[in-house]
Design a protein around this motif. Sequence first.
Motif, PDB file in Angstrom:
ATOM      1  N   ILE A 276       0.821  -1.206   0.000  1.00 23.56           N
ATOM      2  CA  ILE A 276       0.000   0.000   0.000  1.00 23.56           C
ATOM      3  C   ILE A 276       0.859   1.263   0.000  1.00 23.56           C
ATOM      4  N   GLU A 277       2.108   1.128   0.409  1.00 26.03           N
ATOM      5  CA  GLU A 277       3.016   2.270   0.398  1.00 26.03           C
ATOM      6  C   GLU A 277       3.141   2.866  -1.000  1.00 26.03           C
ATOM      7  N   ALA A 278       3.005   2.017  -2.026  1.00 25.37           N
ATOM      8  CA  ALA A 278       3.167   2.488  -3.406  1.00 25.37           C
ATOM      9  C   ALA A 278       2.049   3.432  -3.834  1.00 25.37           C
ATOM     10  N   PHE A 279       0.930   3.438  -3.112  1.00 29.69           N
ATOM     11  CA  PHE A 279      -0.202   4.278  -3.487  1.00 29.69           C
ATOM     12  C   PHE A 279      -0.112   5.685  -2.910  1.00 29.69           C
ATOM     13  N   LYS A 280       0.725   5.858  -1.911  1.00 29.19           N
ATOM     14  CA  LYS A 280       0.701   7.107  -1.157  1.00 29.19           C
ATOM     15  C   LYS A 280       1.151   8.320  -1.954  1.00 29.19           C
ATOM     16  N   ALA A 281       2.028   8.111  -2.924  1.00 32.30           N
ATOM     17  CA  ALA A 281       2.572   9.249  -3.667  1.00 32.30           C
ATOM     18  C   ALA A 281       1.717   9.654  -4.864  1.00 32.30           C
ATOM     19  N   GLY A 282       0.759   8.793  -5.279  1.00 31.00           N
ATOM     20  CA  GLY A 282      -0.085   9.130  -6.415  1.00 31.00           C
ATOM     21  C   GLY A 282      -0.044   8.070  -7.501  1.00 31.00           C
TER      22      GLY A 282
ATOM     23  N   GLN B 177       5.017   3.706 -11.697  1.00 33.89           N
ATOM     24  CA  GLN B 177       6.470   3.528 -11.690  1.00 33.89           C
ATOM     25  C   GLN B 177       6.871   2.377 -10.769  1.00 33.89           C
ATOM     26  N   HIS B 178       6.155   2.228  -9.677  1.00 38.80           N
ATOM     27  CA  HIS B 178       6.419   1.124  -8.746  1.00 38.80           C
ATOM     28  C   HIS B 178       6.172  -0.219  -9.430  1.00 38.80           C
ATOM     29  N   VAL B 179       5.056  -0.334 -10.116  1.00 36.55           N
ATOM     30  CA  VAL B 179       4.730  -1.569 -10.825  1.00 36.55           C
ATOM     31  C   VAL B 179       5.786  -1.869 -11.876  1.00 36.55           C
ATOM     32  N   LEU B 180       6.208  -0.842 -12.605  1.00 38.67           N
ATOM     33  CA  LEU B 180       7.233  -1.016 -13.630  1.00 38.67           C
ATOM     34  C   LEU B 180       8.552  -1.453 -13.008  1.00 38.67           C
ATOM     35  N   SER B 181       8.889  -0.855 -11.866  1.00 40.91           N
ATOM     36  CA  SER B 181      10.127  -1.209 -11.177  1.00 40.91           C
ATOM     37  C   SER B 181      10.116  -2.670 -10.722  1.00 40.91           C
ATOM     38  N   CYS B 182       8.994  -3.113 -10.171  1.00 36.45           N
ATOM     39  CA  CYS B 182       8.876  -4.511  -9.736  1.00 36.45           C
ATOM     40  C   CYS B 182       8.956  -5.470 -10.919  1.00 36.45           C
TER      41      CYS B 182
ATOM     42  N   ARG C  23      10.563  -4.946 -13.757  1.00 41.84           N
ATOM     43  CA  ARG C  23      11.955  -5.001 -14.211  1.00 41.84           C
ATOM     44  C   ARG C  23      12.835  -5.774 -13.236  1.00 41.84           C
ATOM     45  N   LYS C  24      12.507  -5.682 -11.970  1.00 44.50           N
ATOM     46  CA  LYS C  24      13.298  -6.354 -10.931  1.00 44.50           C
ATOM     47  C   LYS C  24      13.281  -7.857 -11.120  1.00 44.50           C
ATOM     48  N   ASN C  25      12.131  -8.397 -11.480  1.00 39.67           N
ATOM     49  CA  ASN C  25      12.021  -9.843 -11.691  1.00 39.67           C
ATOM     50  C   ASN C  25      10.926 -10.115 -12.714  1.00 39.67           C
ATOM     51  N   PRO C  26      11.264 -10.085 -14.007  1.00 41.56           N
ATOM     52  CA  PRO C  26      10.256 -10.284 -15.058  1.00 41.56           C
ATOM     53  C   PRO C  26       9.517 -11.616 -14.951  1.00 41.56           C
ATOM     54  N   ASP C  27      10.223 -12.670 -14.521  1.00 41.23           N
ATOM     55  CA  ASP C  27       9.577 -13.984 -14.413  1.00 41.23           C
ATOM     56  C   ASP C  27       8.505 -13.979 -13.331  1.00 41.23           C
ATOM     57  N   PHE C  28       8.822 -13.403 -12.173  1.00 35.01           N
ATOM     58  CA  PHE C  28       7.830 -13.297 -11.108  1.00 35.01           C
ATOM     59  C   PHE C  28       6.696 -12.363 -11.520  1.00 35.01           C
ATOM     60  N   ALA C  29       7.016 -11.311 -12.269  1.00 35.35           N
ATOM     61  CA  ALA C  29       5.976 -10.392 -12.738  1.00 35.35           C
ATOM     62  C   ALA C  29       4.992 -11.117 -13.650  1.00 35.35           C
ATOM     63  N   GLY C  30       5.524 -11.923 -14.559  1.00 35.47           N
ATOM     64  CA  GLY C  30       4.664 -12.700 -15.446  1.00 35.47           C
ATOM     65  C   GLY C  30       3.786 -13.664 -14.676  1.00 35.47           C
ATOM     66  N   LEU C  31       4.362 -14.292 -13.648  1.00 31.92           N
ATOM     67  CA  LEU C  31       3.602 -15.232 -12.825  1.00 31.92           C
ATOM     68  C   LEU C  31       2.542 -14.502 -12.002  1.00 31.92           C
ATOM     69  N   THR C  32       2.835 -13.268 -11.634  1.00 33.14           N
ATOM     70  CA  THR C  32       1.867 -12.456 -10.884  1.00 33.14           C
ATOM     71  C   THR C  32       0.593 -12.245 -11.690  1.00 33.14           C
ATOM     72  N   PHE C  33       0.749 -11.834 -12.940  1.00 35.12           N
ATOM     73  CA  PHE C  33      -0.418 -11.577 -13.774  1.00 35.12           C
ATOM     74  C   PHE C  33      -1.137 -12.876 -14.151  1.00 35.12           C
ATOM     75  N   GLN C  34      -0.378 -13.960 -14.283  1.00 34.58           N
ATOM     76  CA  GLN C  34      -0.996 -15.263 -14.517  1.00 34.58           C
ATOM     77  C   GLN C  34      -1.861 -15.665 -13.323  1.00 34.58           C
ATOM     78  N   TRP C  35      -1.329 -15.436 -12.122  1.00 34.27           N
ATOM     79  CA  TRP C  35      -2.063 -15.761 -10.893  1.00 34.27           C
ATOM     80  C   TRP C  35      -3.354 -14.952 -10.792  1.00 34.27           C
ATOM     81  N   LEU C  36      -3.277 -13.655 -11.017  1.00 33.30           N
ATOM     82  CA  LEU C  36      -4.476 -12.812 -10.953  1.00 33.30           C
ATOM     83  C   LEU C  36      -5.515 -13.248 -11.982  1.00 33.30           C
ATOM     84  N   ASP C  37      -5.043 -13.620 -13.163  1.00 35.85           N
ATOM     85  CA  ASP C  37      -5.958 -14.064 -14.221  1.00 35.85           C
ATOM     86  C   ASP C  37      -6.603 -15.393 -13.850  1.00 35.85           C
ATOM     87  N   ASP C  38      -5.825 -16.304 -13.265  1.00 39.85           N
ATOM     88  CA  ASP C  38      -6.378 -17.601 -12.865  1.00 39.85           C
ATOM     89  C   ASP C  38      -7.441 -17.436 -11.782  1.00 39.85           C
ATOM     90  N   VAL C  39      -7.184 -16.552 -10.819  1.00 37.69           N
ATOM     91  CA  VAL C  39      -8.164 -16.305  -9.756  1.00 37.69           C
ATOM     92  C   VAL C  39      -9.422 -15.663 -10.336  1.00 37.69           C
TER      93      VAL C  39
END
Length: 227
Positions: free
Chosen positions: A38-44, A50-55, A57-73
Amino acid sequence: MDKKKYIDVLTEQASKHSRPQELALSDFCDYLIEFFSIEAFKAGTVEYSQHVLSCTRKNPDFAGLTFQWLDDVATAMERGEWLDVFGILYEEMYLSRGKASKTGQFFTPQSISDLMAQISTLGAGDHGKVNDCAAGSGRLLLAHYIEKSKLDHSAGRRIGYVAQDSDPIACKMCALNLMAHGMYGRVECRDTLRMTEPSVVYFINEVKYPFNTPYYSVRTVLAKNQK
């Protein structure tokens, strides 16, 4: 849900970072808690993007799995069902028979969770709180929320969910499961029988309530900072 896809990515991540195999799922949970902090929301909204983009870039494989997980749910919820991706992976990759016997961790099957949710909602009101004092990955709470929300998609939003468990990774899984299903509440990492002070509390989806937004969030409060 393509279980093999999740396991392949987690196994590859463990190997890439020279991490023990059993910690791969925990690492993914930590990544998600940072991703949806929730800290990422405080600045606007710009800073949040930018936070989402940073995450990503930090780990593209985990990012891909994140969106797969949300889609599966989301796909499961469209069918009027809930999906515990983390519990499935935990039992597959993390929970050995020895650990299950030692800790008493035996995850409730989906059919039994659904039956208990149906029983517990008979004659119950559409507001208040629902608590599970040994929540594991949150299956009983997920089942209750979906049972409440099948016919009236706003009904579950009038309920606050509270979960407790003494296992730190179970608490992370539970918090993320509640978050992805759009639920509101908190998860406390504590020994409920001894009523110890929580070592950490996860506050779920504060950005979605009381107004329905497309965003999800987790706020992590450590013991020394609890309010």
